[in-house]
Design an enzyme around this catalytic site. Structure first.
Site, PDB file in Angstrom:
ATOM      1  N   LYS A 296     -45.589 -33.262  14.528  1.00 45.58           N
ATOM      2  CA  LYS A 296     -44.598 -33.487  15.587  1.00 45.58           C
ATOM      3  C   LYS A 296     -43.829 -32.217  15.969  1.00 45.58           C
ATOM      4  CE  LYS A 296     -44.028 -38.360  14.613  1.00 45.58           C
ATOM      5  NZ  LYS A 296     -43.227 -39.335  13.868  1.00 45.58           N
ATOM      6  N   TYR A 297     -43.944 -31.182  15.153  1.00 49.55           N
ATOM      7  CA  TYR A 297     -43.228 -29.931  15.484  1.00 49.55           C
ATOM      8  C   TYR A 297     -43.779 -29.298  16.762  1.00 49.55           C
ATOM      9  CZ  TYR A 297     -40.551 -29.704  11.113  1.00 49.55           C
ATOM     10  OH  TYR A 297     -39.677 -29.939  10.083  1.00 49.55           O
TER      11      TYR A 297
ATOM     12  N   PHE B 259     -45.552 -21.648  13.638  1.00 48.63           N
ATOM     13  CA  PHE B 259     -46.353 -22.790  13.221  1.00 48.63           C
ATOM     14  C   PHE B 259     -45.789 -24.055  13.866  1.00 48.63           C
ATOM     15  CE2 PHE B 259     -49.092 -21.083   9.813  1.00 48.63           C
ATOM     16  CZ  PHE B 259     -48.602 -19.784   9.805  1.00 48.63           C
TER      17      PHE B 259
ATOM     18  N   PRO C 142     -28.293 -18.067   6.619  1.00 51.58           N
ATOM     19  CA  PRO C 142     -26.966 -18.358   7.173  1.00 51.58           C
ATOM     20  C   PRO C 142     -26.065 -19.216   6.266  1.00 51.58           C
ATOM     21  CG  PRO C 142     -28.655 -19.632   8.311  1.00 51.58           C
ATOM     22  CD  PRO C 142     -29.369 -18.647   7.436  1.00 51.58           C
TER      23      PRO C 142
ATOM     24  N   GLU D 182     -40.174 -19.808   0.557  1.00 53.09           N
ATOM     25  CA  GLU D 182     -38.906 -19.065   0.640  1.00 53.09           C
ATOM     26  C   GLU D 182     -38.490 -18.556  -0.746  1.00 53.09           C
ATOM     27  OE1 GLU D 182     -35.331 -20.151   3.278  1.00 53.09           O
ATOM     28  OE2 GLU D 182     -34.730 -20.793   1.268  1.00 53.09           O
TER      29      GLU D 182
ATOM     30  N   VAL E 146     -47.036 -27.776  13.704  1.00 56.61           N
ATOM     31  CA  VAL E 146     -48.005 -28.734  13.167  1.00 56.61           C
ATOM     32  C   VAL E 146     -47.388 -30.129  13.240  1.00 56.61           C
ATOM     33  CG1 VAL E 146     -49.453 -29.249  11.154  1.00 56.61           C
ATOM     34  CG2 VAL E 146     -48.776 -26.891  11.624  1.00 56.61           C
TER      35      VAL E 146
ATOM     36  N   ASP F 194     -38.537 -24.549  14.581  1.00 60.30           N
ATOM     37  CA  ASP F 194     -37.329 -25.339  14.887  1.00 60.30           C
ATOM     38  C   ASP F 194     -36.162 -24.390  15.179  1.00 60.30           C
ATOM     39  OD1 ASP F 194     -37.358 -24.476  12.223  1.00 60.30           O
ATOM     40  OD2 ASP F 194     -36.047 -26.081  11.542  1.00 60.30           O
TER      41      ASP F 194
HETATM   42  C1  LIG Z   1     -31.495 -25.054   5.791  1.00 61.73           C
HETATM   43  C2  LIG Z   1     -32.605 -25.265   4.829  1.00 61.73           C
HETATM   44  O1  LIG Z   1     -32.476 -25.943   3.839  1.00 61.73           O
HETATM   45  N1  LIG Z   1     -33.737 -24.625   5.109  1.00 61.73           N
HETATM   46  C3  LIG Z   1     -34.913 -24.667   4.253  1.00 61.73           C
HETATM   47  C4  LIG Z   1     -35.922 -25.644   4.795  1.00 61.73           C
HETATM   48  O2  LIG Z   1     -36.207 -25.153   6.053  1.00 61.73           O
HETATM   49  P1  LIG Z   1     -36.422 -25.996   7.312  1.00 61.73           P
HETATM   50  O3  LIG Z   1     -35.676 -27.276   7.307  1.00 61.73           O
HETATM   51  O4  LIG Z   1     -36.109 -25.047   8.377  1.00 61.73           O
HETATM   52  O5  LIG Z   1     -37.979 -26.280   7.208  1.00 61.73           O
HETATM   53  P2  LIG Z   1     -38.835 -26.694   8.441  1.00 61.73           P
HETATM   54  O6  LIG Z   1     -38.839 -28.162   8.570  1.00 61.73           O
HETATM   55  O7  LIG Z   1     -38.385 -25.926   9.613  1.00 61.73           O
HETATM   56  O8  LIG Z   1     -40.291 -26.212   8.004  1.00 61.73           O
HETATM   57  C5  LIG Z   1     -40.652 -24.858   8.095  1.00 61.73           C
HETATM   58  C6  LIG Z   1     -41.618 -24.609   9.254  1.00 61.73           C
HETATM   59  O9  LIG Z   1     -42.893 -25.171   8.948  1.00 61.73           O
HETATM   60  C7  LIG Z   1     -43.496 -25.678  10.138  1.00 61.73           C
HETATM   61  N2  LIG Z   1     -43.690 -27.128  10.036  1.00 61.73           N
HETATM   62  C8  LIG Z   1     -43.073 -27.852   9.054  1.00 61.73           C
HETATM   63  C9  LIG Z   1     -43.290 -29.223   8.960  1.00 61.73           C
HETATM   64  C10 LIG Z   1     -44.135 -29.870   9.883  1.00 61.73           C
HETATM   65  O10 LIG Z   1     -44.372 -31.083   9.877  1.00 61.73           O
HETATM   66  N3  LIG Z   1     -44.721 -29.119  10.854  1.00 61.73           N
HETATM   67  C11 LIG Z   1     -44.508 -27.771  10.954  1.00 61.73           C
HETATM   68  O11 LIG Z   1     -45.039 -27.126  11.854  1.00 61.73           O
HETATM   69  C12 LIG Z   1     -42.561 -25.327  11.281  1.00 61.73           C
HETATM   70  O12 LIG Z   1     -42.911 -24.069  11.794  1.00 61.73           O
HETATM   71  C13 LIG Z   1     -41.229 -25.235  10.586  1.00 61.73           C
HETATM   72  O13 LIG Z   1     -40.295 -24.473  11.322  1.00 61.73           O
HETATM   73  O14 LIG Z   1     -37.121 -25.660   4.027  1.00 61.73           O
HETATM   74  C14 LIG Z   1     -37.812 -24.433   3.992  1.00 61.73           C
HETATM   75  C15 LIG Z   1     -38.955 -24.701   3.036  1.00 61.73           C
HETATM   76  O15 LIG Z   1     -39.806 -23.713   2.861  1.00 61.73           O
HETATM   77  C16 LIG Z   1     -36.887 -23.282   3.524  1.00 61.73           C
HETATM   78  O16 LIG Z   1     -36.671 -23.337   2.174  1.00 61.73           O
HETATM   79  C17 LIG Z   1     -35.537 -23.298   4.239  1.00 61.73           C
HETATM   80  O17 LIG Z   1     -34.588 -22.425   3.657  1.00 61.73           O
HETATM   81 MN   LIG Z   2     -36.925 -24.447   9.998  1.00 61.03          MN
END
Ligand SMILES: CC(=O)N[C@H]1[C@@H](OP(=O)(O)OP(=O)(O)OC[C@H]2O[C@@H](n3ccc(=O)[nH]c3=O)[C@H](O)[C@@H]2O)O[C@H](CO)[C@H](O)[C@@H]1O
Ligand SMILES: [Mn+2]
Length: 350
Positions: free
Chosen positions: A121-122, A117, A230, A299, A119, A209
């Site tokens: 700025k990702y 995904f 991790p 999650e 969406v 990411d």
């Molecule tokens: C280290 C840590 O605390 N990780 C938590 C945090 O992950 P993350 O910090 O890894 O979340 P994230 O910002 O990567 O969001 C999850 C995924 O949603 C998509 N995305 C998200 C936002 C956006 O504006 N656009 C978009 O495309 C993208 O594929 C992203 O990789 O939050 C998640 C919420 O479900 C999980 O709970 C993870 O365990």
């Molecule tokens: Mn992530």
């Protein structure tokens, strides 16, 4: 005359090559007829409609390989847990022989779906994850990258390896990152109904990411696959960040829990993941109706699901390492996929 003919044939060939190259580099955006939240055709899938790999199809080629003998009295990794209490393997470097695995899986010509995904700025992160996946993810297998995005025109144009393609699928722009993260279940479910069930055998959800750094191959395939988070792989269960409020459908009491699995990487057969996404989508909707959002969105629900429906294969933290943790400890000998250090404030919509 002869040279004119030759010139004509040459120009024709050149045109074919150029058009061909342009065509293969261009991601398929034909499905972008406005942002459709509903699937194009909604099917009720039954077991017979999925592509699957049956055990009897996996055939080891006798007489062709020279591989070390596995020794029943000599554990390959005495320093880590390699088997869950329900006898699912935990995959660590040193526990598998990729030559054996590839020789069994490659003749089946399977397709692996990777759902990513991107969406808002990702979308900027796509280039890195896709480029690195081309080097390390399921090399030697057919791979379909299903990119869910609100900006199909900004998807990077990559020259992909043979048998590998990018399929763009519409995803709405939400203004809360939590919404994006938790709606993934619904969108994967719809994409499986719509097309993935007849396009792939196995499927993974992979956060955008992330970056692949080393081999991530067929040893990760399984019926239902979860990955150790991790940050929590050596924590006691009461310290897992499970949802602790009984009012949520993701509730896990602190006296229960096997491992804490990460939402950034899970997978399995398309049929098993279909059941998972469908079930969790319902739980998420129930929570929404009850005005409760689980601590870590989907999650949390994934962890509740895996407690009840145990994964048949568990990926060690080699498969999702967090760069924020720095260099991994010695027992994590290789980092296959790493989550990148990102500026959440800058990237997320809220
Ligand atoms: C280290 C840590 O605390 N990780 C938590 C945090 O992950 P993350 O910090 O890894 O979340 P994230 O910002 O990567 O969001 C999850 C995924 O949603 C998509 N995305 C998200 C936002 C956006 O504006 N656009 C978009 O495309 C993208 O594929 C992203 O990789 O939050 C998640 C919420 O479900 C999980 O709970 C993870 O365990
Ligand atoms: Mn992530």
């Amino acid at each position: 005359m002869d040279s004119l003919k030759r010139l004509l044939v040459f120009s024709l060939l050149l045109a074919v090559v150029v058009i061909g190259a342009l065509y293969t580099l261009k991601p398929d955006i034909s499905r972008f007829k406005g942002l459709m939240v509903e699937p194009v055709c909604r099917k009720k899938l039954d077991s017979s409609m999925f592509k699957e790999v049956k055990l009897y199809q996996l055939k080891y080629p006798i007489g062709q390989l020279q591989v070390p003998q596995p020794l029943a009295m000599e554990p390959l990794r005495p320093d880590v847990l390699t088997l869950t209490p329900w006898l699912a393997p935990i995959v660590w470097e040193g526990t598998f022989n990729i030559e054996v695995i590839n020789n069994m899986y490659q003749p089946l010509n399977i397709t692996v779906a990777a759902c990513i995904f991107a969406v808002g700025k990702y979308i900027r992160l796509l280039q890195q994850v896709l480029e690195s996946a081309e080097k390390h993810f399921m090399v030697g297998y057919r791979v379909n990258y299903y990119i869910f995005t609100d900006q199909p025109d900004k998807c990077p144009q990559l020259a992909l390896g043979s048998g590998r393609s990018i399929i763009l699928l519409p995803f709405p722009s939400f203004n809360r990152w939590q919404e994006i993260s938790l709606r993934r279940m619904e969108f994967i479910r719809k994409a499986i109904e719509d097309r993935i069930h007849h396009e792939a055998h196995y499927i993974f959800n992979i956060d955008s990411d992330t970056v692949f750094e080393n081999h991530f191959g067929a040893e990760a395939l399984g019926e239902l696959v979860g990955s150790l988070h991790p940050w929590f792989y050596d924590f006691s269960r009461d310290r897992f960040t499970n949802e602790r409020r009984p009012a949520s459908r993701a509730y896990v009491p602190n006296t229960e829990g096997d491992f804490y699995y990460i939402g950034a990487l899970y997978g399995g057969s398309v049929e098993a993941v279909y059941k998972l996404t469908k079930t969790i989508e319902v739980e998420l909707n129930t929570d929404k109706q009850n005005d409760i959002e689980a601590a870590w969105q989907e999650e949390s629900h994934l962890n509740r699901y895996f407690l009840q429906f145990k994964p048949t294969k568990v990926l060690s933290p080699e498969y999702v390492w967090d760069k924020l943790r720095g260099h991994p400890p010695e027992r994590i000998r290789v980092v296959r996929l790493a989550t990148i250090i990102k500026n959440n404030k800058e990237l997320r919509p809220n």
